[in-house]
Design a protein around this motif. Structure first.
Motif, PDB file in Angstrom:
ATOM      1  N   ILE A   1     -48.546  -2.403 -15.368  1.00 31.71           N
ATOM      2  CA  ILE A   1     -49.569  -1.536 -14.775  1.00 31.71           C
ATOM      3  C   ILE A   1     -49.427  -1.613 -13.257  1.00 31.71           C
ATOM      4  CG2 ILE A   1     -51.219  -1.687 -16.667  1.00 31.71           C
ATOM      5  CD1 ILE A   1     -52.733  -3.786 -15.149  1.00 31.71           C
ATOM      6  N   VAL A   2     -49.908  -0.595 -12.589  1.00 35.19           N
ATOM      7  CA  VAL A   2     -49.925  -0.578 -11.133  1.00 35.19           C
ATOM      8  C   VAL A   2     -51.361  -0.347 -10.697  1.00 35.19           C
ATOM      9  CG1 VAL A   2     -49.096   0.545  -9.033  1.00 35.19           C
ATOM     10  CG2 VAL A   2     -47.577   0.322 -10.998  1.00 35.19           C
ATOM     11  N   GLY A   3     -51.845  -1.257  -9.867  1.00 38.31           N
ATOM     12  CA  GLY A   3     -53.189  -1.141  -9.335  1.00 38.31           C
ATOM     13  C   GLY A   3     -53.132  -0.988  -7.832  1.00 38.31           C
ATOM     14  N   CYS A   4     -54.075  -0.239  -7.292  1.00 36.37           N
ATOM     15  CA  CYS A   4     -54.124   0.028  -5.863  1.00 36.37           C
ATOM     16  C   CYS A   4     -55.394  -0.591  -5.277  1.00 36.37           C
ATOM     17  CB  CYS A   4     -54.102   1.532  -5.626  1.00 36.37           C
ATOM     18  SG  CYS A   4     -53.941   1.975  -3.899  1.00 36.37           S
ATOM     19  N   ASP A   5     -55.234  -1.371  -4.225  1.00 31.74           N
ATOM     20  CA  ASP A   5     -56.361  -1.993  -3.543  1.00 31.74           C
ATOM     21  C   ASP A   5     -57.111  -0.919  -2.763  1.00 31.74           C
ATOM     22  OD1 ASP A   5     -58.117  -3.485  -1.975  1.00 31.74           O
ATOM     23  OD2 ASP A   5     -56.684  -5.096  -1.677  1.00 31.74           O
ATOM     24  N   ALA A   6     -58.408  -0.865  -2.953  1.00 30.62           N
ATOM     25  CA  ALA A   6     -59.215   0.169  -2.313  1.00 30.62           C
ATOM     26  C   ALA A   6     -59.319  -0.039  -0.797  1.00 30.62           C
ATOM     27  CB  ALA A   6     -60.608   0.197  -2.925  1.00 30.62           C
ATOM     28  N   LYS A   7     -59.228  -1.287  -0.336  1.00 27.24           N
ATOM     29  CA  LYS A   7     -59.416  -1.571   1.087  1.00 27.24           C
ATOM     30  C   LYS A   7     -58.201  -1.214   1.930  1.00 27.24           C
ATOM     31  CE  LYS A   7     -62.703  -5.220   0.148  1.00 27.24           C
ATOM     32  NZ  LYS A   7     -62.957  -6.645   0.168  1.00 27.24           N
ATOM     33  N   ASP A   8     -57.026  -1.656   1.500  1.00 27.33           N
ATOM     34  CA  ASP A   8     -55.840  -1.421   2.333  1.00 27.33           C
ATOM     35  C   ASP A   8     -54.781  -0.542   1.658  1.00 27.33           C
ATOM     36  OD1 ASP A   8     -54.799  -3.132   0.467  1.00 27.33           O
ATOM     37  OD2 ASP A   8     -54.300  -4.733   1.874  1.00 27.33           O
ATOM     38  N   HIS A   9     -55.078  -0.033   0.475  1.00 26.12           N
ATOM     39  CA  HIS A   9     -54.207   0.900  -0.261  1.00 26.12           C
ATOM     40  C   HIS A   9     -52.842   0.315  -0.599  1.00 26.12           C
ATOM     41  CE1 HIS A   9     -57.234   3.942   0.292  1.00 26.12           C
ATOM     42  NE2 HIS A   9     -57.242   3.681   1.579  1.00 26.12           N
ATOM     43  N   THR A  10     -52.773  -1.002  -0.749  1.00 29.59           N
ATOM     44  CA  THR A  10     -51.550  -1.657  -1.185  1.00 29.59           C
ATOM     45  C   THR A  10     -51.454  -1.558  -2.697  1.00 29.59           C
ATOM     46  OG1 THR A  10     -51.696  -3.223   0.646  1.00 29.59           O
ATOM     47  CG2 THR A  10     -50.269  -3.835  -1.193  1.00 29.59           C
ATOM     48  N   ALA A  11     -50.280  -1.231  -3.200  1.00 33.95           N
ATOM     49  CA  ALA A  11     -50.062  -1.143  -4.644  1.00 33.95           C
ATOM     50  C   ALA A  11     -49.511  -2.464  -5.162  1.00 33.95           C
ATOM     51  CB  ALA A  11     -49.108  -0.012  -4.970  1.00 33.95           C
ATOM     52  N   TYR A  12     -49.986  -2.907  -6.317  1.00 36.37           N
ATOM     53  CA  TYR A  12     -49.544  -4.144  -6.944  1.00 36.37           C
ATOM     54  C   TYR A  12     -49.010  -3.829  -8.328  1.00 36.37           C
ATOM     55  CZ  TYR A  12     -52.056  -6.481  -3.209  1.00 36.37           C
ATOM     56  OH  TYR A  12     -52.475  -6.909  -1.981  1.00 36.37           O
ATOM     57  N   LEU A  13     -47.765  -4.195  -8.573  1.00 33.13           N
ATOM     58  CA  LEU A  13     -47.126  -4.028  -9.873  1.00 33.13           C
ATOM     59  C   LEU A  13     -47.374  -5.303 -10.671  1.00 33.13           C
ATOM     60  CD1 LEU A  13     -45.179  -2.456 -11.749  1.00 33.13           C
ATOM     61  CD2 LEU A  13     -43.321  -3.665 -10.611  1.00 33.13           C
ATOM     62  N   ILE A  14     -47.984  -5.160 -11.838  1.00 31.89           N
ATOM     63  CA  ILE A  14     -48.353  -6.313 -12.649  1.00 31.89           C
ATOM     64  C   ILE A  14     -47.701  -6.174 -14.016  1.00 31.89           C
ATOM     65  CG2 ILE A  14     -50.274  -7.622 -13.605  1.00 31.89           C
ATOM     66  CD1 ILE A  14     -52.021  -6.203 -11.401  1.00 31.89           C
ATOM     67  N   SER A  15     -46.888  -7.159 -14.370  1.00 33.23           N
ATOM     68  CA  SER A  15     -46.193  -7.124 -15.662  1.00 33.23           C
ATOM     69  C   SER A  15     -47.146  -7.476 -16.794  1.00 33.23           C
ATOM     70  CB  SER A  15     -45.015  -8.097 -15.659  1.00 33.23           C
ATOM     71  OG  SER A  15     -45.495  -9.424 -15.669  1.00 33.23           O
ATOM     72  N   GLU A  16     -46.716  -7.175 -17.989  1.00 33.35           N
ATOM     73  CA  GLU A  16     -47.514  -7.458 -19.183  1.00 33.35           C
ATOM     74  C   GLU A  16     -47.773  -8.958 -19.327  1.00 33.35           C
ATOM     75  OE1 GLU A  16     -47.387  -6.175 -23.858  1.00 33.35           O
ATOM     76  OE2 GLU A  16     -45.507  -6.399 -22.788  1.00 33.35           O
ATOM     77  N   ILE A  17     -46.773  -9.759 -19.035  1.00 35.65           N
ATOM     78  CA  ILE A  17     -46.902 -11.212 -19.159  1.00 35.65           C
ATOM     79  C   ILE A  17     -47.910 -11.744 -18.139  1.00 35.65           C
ATOM     80  CG2 ILE A  17     -45.662 -13.398 -18.895  1.00 35.65           C
ATOM     81  CD1 ILE A  17     -43.168 -11.809 -19.895  1.00 35.65           C
ATOM     82  N   GLU A  18     -47.825 -11.282 -16.916  1.00 36.44           N
ATOM     83  CA  GLU A  18     -48.737 -11.720 -15.863  1.00 36.44           C
ATOM     84  C   GLU A  18     -50.156 -11.228 -16.128  1.00 36.44           C
ATOM     85  OE1 GLU A  18     -48.835 -11.831 -10.995  1.00 36.44           O
ATOM     86  OE2 GLU A  18     -47.652 -10.289 -11.996  1.00 36.44           O
ATOM     87  N   ALA A  19     -50.283 -10.061 -16.708  1.00 36.02           N
ATOM     88  CA  ALA A  19     -51.592  -9.460 -16.961  1.00 36.02           C
ATOM     89  C   ALA A  19     -52.441 -10.304 -17.909  1.00 36.02           C
ATOM     90  CB  ALA A  19     -51.430  -8.055 -17.521  1.00 36.02           C
TER      91      ALA A  19
END
Length: 78
Positions: free
Chosen positions: A38-56
């Motif tokens: 999944i990819v999530g975007c931080d609302a404050k600084d608009h940085t995208a974070y790629l999160i793997s299934e294992i890490e999730a």
């Protein structure tokens, strides 16, 4: 992961790296949901974070309180 999350969901991501003394709690809005990541975007600084299934499995929470408890536990260990 498509069954559990949908685009637009708000999640809490705990980025914990004890060797570097990093214990971050990020509030992310999901912008991409696939089977293995999944990819999530931080609302404050608009940085995208790629999160793997294992890490999730260990780093994503729907409740801010649960995420904070995870960080507190990890700080006690490390």
């Amino acid at each position: 992961m498509k069954e559990k999350y949908t685009i637009g969901d708000v999640i809490f991501y705990t980025r914990i790296i004890p060797t570097l003394d990093i214990y971050d709690l990020l509030e992310l809005k999901l912008r991409t949901v696939e089977d293995t990541y999944i990819v999530g975007c931080d609302a404050k600084d608009h940085t995208a974070y790629l999160i793997s299934e294992i890490e999730a499995e260990t780093c994503i929470f729907t409740s801010r309180k649960d995420a904070l408890n995870k960080i507190k536990e990890e700080k006690k260990k490390g």
